[in-house]
Write a protein that holds these residues in place. Structure first.
Motif, PDB file in Angstrom:
ATOM      1  N   VAL A 190       1.012  -0.894  -0.228  1.00 42.95           N
ATOM      2  CA  VAL A 190       0.093   0.147   0.158  1.00 42.95           C
ATOM      3  C   VAL A 190       0.584   0.534  -0.111  1.00 42.95           C
ATOM      4  N   GLY A 191       0.760   1.586  -0.637  1.00 41.91           N
ATOM      5  CA  GLY A 191       1.292   3.544  -0.766  1.00 41.91           C
ATOM      6  C   GLY A 191       0.009   4.915  -0.591  1.00 41.91           C
ATOM      7  N   PHE A 192       0.653   4.953   0.734  1.00 34.43           N
ATOM      8  CA  PHE A 192      -0.725   6.067   1.190  1.00 34.43           C
ATOM      9  C   PHE A 192      -0.341   7.155   0.868  1.00 34.43           C
ATOM     10  N   SER A 193      -1.942   8.126  -0.376  1.00 36.71           N
ATOM     11  CA  SER A 193      -1.326   9.112  -0.646  1.00 36.71           C
ATOM     12  C   SER A 193      -1.072  10.312  -0.242  1.00 36.71           C
ATOM     13  N   GLU A 194      -1.655  10.030   0.995  1.00 34.15           N
ATOM     14  CA  GLU A 194      -1.007  11.111   1.675  1.00 34.15           C
ATOM     15  C   GLU A 194      -1.121  10.992   3.307  1.00 34.15           C
ATOM     16  N   GLU A 195       0.175  11.560   4.646  1.00 33.22           N
ATOM     17  CA  GLU A 195       0.098  11.688   5.537  1.00 33.22           C
ATOM     18  C   GLU A 195       0.964  12.436   5.775  1.00 33.22           C
ATOM     19  N   GLU A 196       0.903  13.582   4.753  1.00 36.06           N
ATOM     20  CA  GLU A 196       1.644  14.727   5.193  1.00 36.06           C
ATOM     21  C   GLU A 196       1.284  16.134   6.417  1.00 36.06           C
ATOM     22  N   GLY A 197       0.086  16.286   5.847  1.00 33.10           N
ATOM     23  CA  GLY A 197      -1.287  17.044   6.258  1.00 33.10           C
ATOM     24  C   GLY A 197      -1.021  18.555   5.318  1.00 33.10           C
ATOM     25  N   VAL A 198      -0.175  18.780   4.072  1.00 33.62           N
ATOM     26  CA  VAL A 198       0.432  19.478   3.924  1.00 33.62           C
ATOM     27  C   VAL A 198      -0.795  20.211   3.431  1.00 33.62           C
ATOM     28  N   ARG A 199      -1.432  19.922   1.542  1.00 33.51           N
ATOM     29  CA  ARG A 199      -2.348  20.056   1.190  1.00 33.51           C
ATOM     30  C   ARG A 199      -3.883  21.060   1.794  1.00 33.51           C
ATOM     31  N   TYR A 200      -4.349  20.118   2.582  1.00 31.67           N
ATOM     32  CA  TYR A 200      -5.186  20.392   3.262  1.00 31.67           C
ATOM     33  C   TYR A 200      -5.577  20.339   4.482  1.00 31.67           C
ATOM     34  N   GLY A 201      -3.904  20.539   5.921  1.00 28.67           N
ATOM     35  CA  GLY A 201      -3.398  20.475   6.688  1.00 28.67           C
ATOM     36  C   GLY A 201      -4.484  19.320   7.682  1.00 28.67           C
ATOM     37  N   ILE A 202      -5.073  18.398   6.784  1.00 28.92           N
ATOM     38  CA  ILE A 202      -5.589  17.421   7.578  1.00 28.92           C
ATOM     39  C   ILE A 202      -4.707  16.501   6.735  1.00 28.92           C
ATOM     40  N   PRO A 203      -3.417  16.087   8.124  1.00 26.87           N
ATOM     41  CA  PRO A 203      -2.842  15.039   8.380  1.00 26.87           C
ATOM     42  C   PRO A 203      -3.942  13.030   7.923  1.00 26.87           C
ATOM     43  N   PHE A 204      -2.599  12.118   7.088  1.00 24.17           N
ATOM     44  CA  PHE A 204      -3.370  10.754   7.015  1.00 24.17           C
ATOM     45  C   PHE A 204      -4.101  10.262   6.391  1.00 24.17           C
ATOM     46  N   ILE A 205      -4.927  11.165   5.200  1.00 27.99           N
ATOM     47  CA  ILE A 205      -5.623  10.977   4.199  1.00 27.99           C
ATOM     48  C   ILE A 205      -6.232   9.795   3.861  1.00 27.99           C
ATOM     49  N   GLY A 206      -5.163   9.265   3.121  1.00 26.32           N
ATOM     50  CA  GLY A 206      -4.615   8.110   2.954  1.00 26.32           C
ATOM     51  C   GLY A 206      -4.918   6.904   4.060  1.00 26.32           C
ATOM     52  N   SER A 207      -4.382   6.514   5.128  1.00 31.13           N
ATOM     53  CA  SER A 207      -4.743   5.442   5.742  1.00 31.13           C
ATOM     54  C   SER A 207      -6.073   5.659   6.756  1.00 31.13           C
ATOM     55  N   ARG A 208      -6.364   6.309   6.971  1.00 27.93           N
ATOM     56  CA  ARG A 208      -7.979   6.999   7.427  1.00 27.93           C
ATOM     57  C   ARG A 208      -9.013   6.699   6.729  1.00 27.93           C
ATOM     58  N   ALA A 209      -8.693   6.678   5.246  1.00 29.08           N
ATOM     59  CA  ALA A 209      -9.993   6.056   4.113  1.00 29.08           C
ATOM     60  C   ALA A 209      -9.535   4.732   4.332  1.00 29.08           C
ATOM     61  N   ALA A 210      -8.488   4.096   4.899  1.00 28.00           N
ATOM     62  CA  ALA A 210      -8.641   2.602   4.585  1.00 28.00           C
ATOM     63  C   ALA A 210      -8.378   1.796   5.855  1.00 28.00           C
ATOM     64  N   VAL A 211      -9.101   2.514   6.669  1.00 28.54           N
ATOM     65  CA  VAL A 211      -9.584   1.903   7.963  1.00 28.54           C
ATOM     66  C   VAL A 211     -11.273   2.990   7.402  1.00 28.54           C
ATOM     67  N   GLY A 212     -11.830   3.968   7.326  1.00 28.14           N
ATOM     68  CA  GLY A 212     -13.025   4.314   6.724  1.00 28.14           C
ATOM     69  C   GLY A 212     -12.952   5.302   8.412  1.00 28.14           C
ATOM     70  N   LEU A 213     -12.075   5.902   8.316  1.00 31.41           N
ATOM     71  CA  LEU A 213     -12.756   7.294   9.326  1.00 31.41           C
ATOM     72  C   LEU A 213     -11.991   8.860   8.688  1.00 31.41           C
ATOM     73  N   LEU A 214     -12.333   8.618   7.601  1.00 29.38           N
ATOM     74  CA  LEU A 214     -12.656   9.984   6.643  1.00 29.38           C
ATOM     75  C   LEU A 214     -13.955  10.656   6.834  1.00 29.38           C
ATOM     76  N   ASP A 215     -14.970  11.250   7.754  1.00 29.07           N
ATOM     77  CA  ASP A 215     -15.671  11.480   7.575  1.00 29.07           C
ATOM     78  C   ASP A 215     -16.082  12.504   6.497  1.00 29.07           C
ATOM     79  N   GLN A 216     -17.495  12.840   6.186  1.00 29.00           N
ATOM     80  CA  GLN A 216     -18.001  13.318   4.881  1.00 29.00           C
ATOM     81  C   GLN A 216     -17.759  15.148   4.846  1.00 29.00           C
ATOM     82  N   GLY A 217     -17.313  15.788   6.112  1.00 25.71           N
ATOM     83  CA  GLY A 217     -17.005  16.616   5.755  1.00 25.71           C
ATOM     84  C   GLY A 217     -15.446  17.235   5.337  1.00 25.71           C
ATOM     85  N   THR A 218     -15.204  15.961   5.401  1.00 23.05           N
ATOM     86  CA  THR A 218     -13.186  15.658   5.102  1.00 23.05           C
ATOM     87  C   THR A 218     -13.333  15.494   3.608  1.00 23.05           C
ATOM     88  N   ILE A 219     -14.192  14.980   3.180  1.00 24.54           N
ATOM     89  CA  ILE A 219     -14.603  14.009   2.007  1.00 24.54           C
ATOM     90  C   ILE A 219     -14.992  15.292   0.616  1.00 24.54           C
TER      91      ILE A 219
END
Length: 402
Positions: free
Chosen positions: A117-146
């Motif tokens: 797995v190459g997670f798409s985002e961990e650093e939180g640079v573009r949106y100030g939201i870190p771990f977008i990739g791994s959070r999506a992988a475990v179902g933790l992205l809320d609708q506001g973030t999406i």
């Protein structure tokens, strides 16, 4: 006879440097969430992985997924993140993905499936939201973030409506993340590898001292309400707390003063705090002490103060059974590893509550999050030998939680 991993290590380093050339800024390594260079990263990884016989896909969060095996067996996940901070080094995150490719290239028959797995985002640079990739992988992205990131997802050619399908398989039995240490511990001990036992609890806060702006040349000391002086006194207390508390990392990384003129006593000063410890209780107690200290300084100086806790992440323990297997694999491959706590956050801290996880650190030189970041060939070879032994041992003996 033990296997020589030198040529594979050289190839991994070359591949990391090749992927580093895919950047948003010529002359600098900058690759943020689903920026155009990520297409080139995916294309290169896809080619290497497909030659291993893996089935490669990109999920709705932009994570690259490569499955080796029929898909109906327990699954070992191996990976890390593909994005960078601005003006980054060539190995943070990406090394763990490239090593996963190398492990697939070396793998023979296994008793479980492997997914790189190459997670798409961990650093939180573009949106100030870190771990977008791994959070999506475990179902933790809320609708506001999406909703916030949906335009980037569509621009990349993906469909945010398919986000539920980004979740990892319920057959996932273990996750292995290999990552550069990003600190000086292994370097100072002259050790190539570390086995991570836990990722430190972390809090971030903002402290605002409110005094009174006044003329620097006409206001005597007894009549000053200097917010910057109060903030500086508090910063000294932050450093003392770190020195006096074993294992505590406490940093006041930024102070801003207003109005910010050299001939005006600062009426307002804002300081940041980043505080971390392997124990959540120790972290919390230190944070409370520093909060009380800020209030005491303000009271003595006749100022007001406010403390805002902006984020708090609990300590995340790695799975003890997997960690023991990883440590045994390191020793069996000829490079015993130091058991250590990670002060930095990693994708493993997001996955660990959902799938048993373990981490291997590789010594890194020249710092991290900077162009000088580097690794030694022999250390990468040691990480490959350890990772391969971990995979083969788990295949022979079974993944602990499969």
């Amino acid at each position: 006879m033990s296997r020589d991993w030198s040529s594979a290590a050289r190839l991994c380093i070359a591949r990391c440097r090749e992927l580093a050339s895919f950047t948003e800024e010529p002359g600098r390594i900058t690759r943020t969430y689903l920026s155009p260079p990520m297409h080139h990263v995916h294309r290169a990884l896809r080619g290497w992985l497909q030659r291993c016989g893996a089935a490669v896909s990109i999920d709705a969060a932009g994570n690259l997924r490569a499955l080796l095996g029929p898909g109906n067996r327990p699954r070992l996940l191996i990976g890390s993140h593909l994005d960078t901070v601005p003006n980054a080094g060539a190995f943070d995150g990406i090394l763990g993905v490239v090593l996963g490719v190398a492990m697939l290239e070396a793998a023979g028959e296994l008793t479980f499936d492997v997914e790189v797995v190459g997670f798409s985002e961990e650093e939180g640079v573009r949106y100030g939201i870190p771990f977008i990739g791994s959070r999506a992988a475990v179902g933790l992205l809320d609708q506001g973030t999406i909703a916030t990131i949906s335009a980037a997802i569509r621009d990349f050619g993906l469909d945010p409506a398919e986000m539920p399908a980004a979740r990892i398989s319920p057959k996932a039995a273990a996750f292995l993340e290999v990552h550069i240490e990003q600190g000086p511990v292994l370097e100072n001990l002259d050790l190539p590898l570390g086995v991570v036992t836990a990722i430190a609890a972390q809090s971030r806060a903002e402290i605002v001292f409110q005094g009174s702006a006044a003329h620097a040349g006409t206001t005597p000391a007894a009549h000053r309400k200097d917010a910057l002086a109060a903030a500086c006194e508090w910063v000294g207390a932050v450093e003392r707390a770190m020195v006096e508390t074993p294992g505590l990392m406490a940093t006041a990384g930024r102070i801003t003063a207003e109005p910010g003129a050299r001939n005006v006593i600062a009426g307002r000063a804002t300081a940041t705090l980043d505080i971390r410890h392997a124990s959540g209780d120790v972290r919390t107690e230190a944070l409370e002490r520093l909060t009380d200290c800020a209030h005491a300084i303000a009271l003595r100086r006749g100022l007001d103060v406010s403390v805002e806790i902006q984020s708090a992440a609990p300590a995340t323990a790695m799975d003890s059974a997997l960690t023991d297997v990883l440590a045994a694999a390191a020793a069996a491959s000829g490079t015993p590893a130091l058991r250590m706590v990670s002060g930095a956050g990693h994708d493993a801290m997001i996955l660990a509550p959902h799938v048993p996880s373990t981490m291997l650190f590789v010594r890194s030189s020249g710092g991290s999050h900077c162009p000088e970041e580097s690794v030694r060939e022999r250390d990468v070879a040691a990480a490959l030998a350890c990772g391969f032994e971990f995979m083969m041992r788990s295949s022979r003996e079974g993944l602990p939680h499969a």
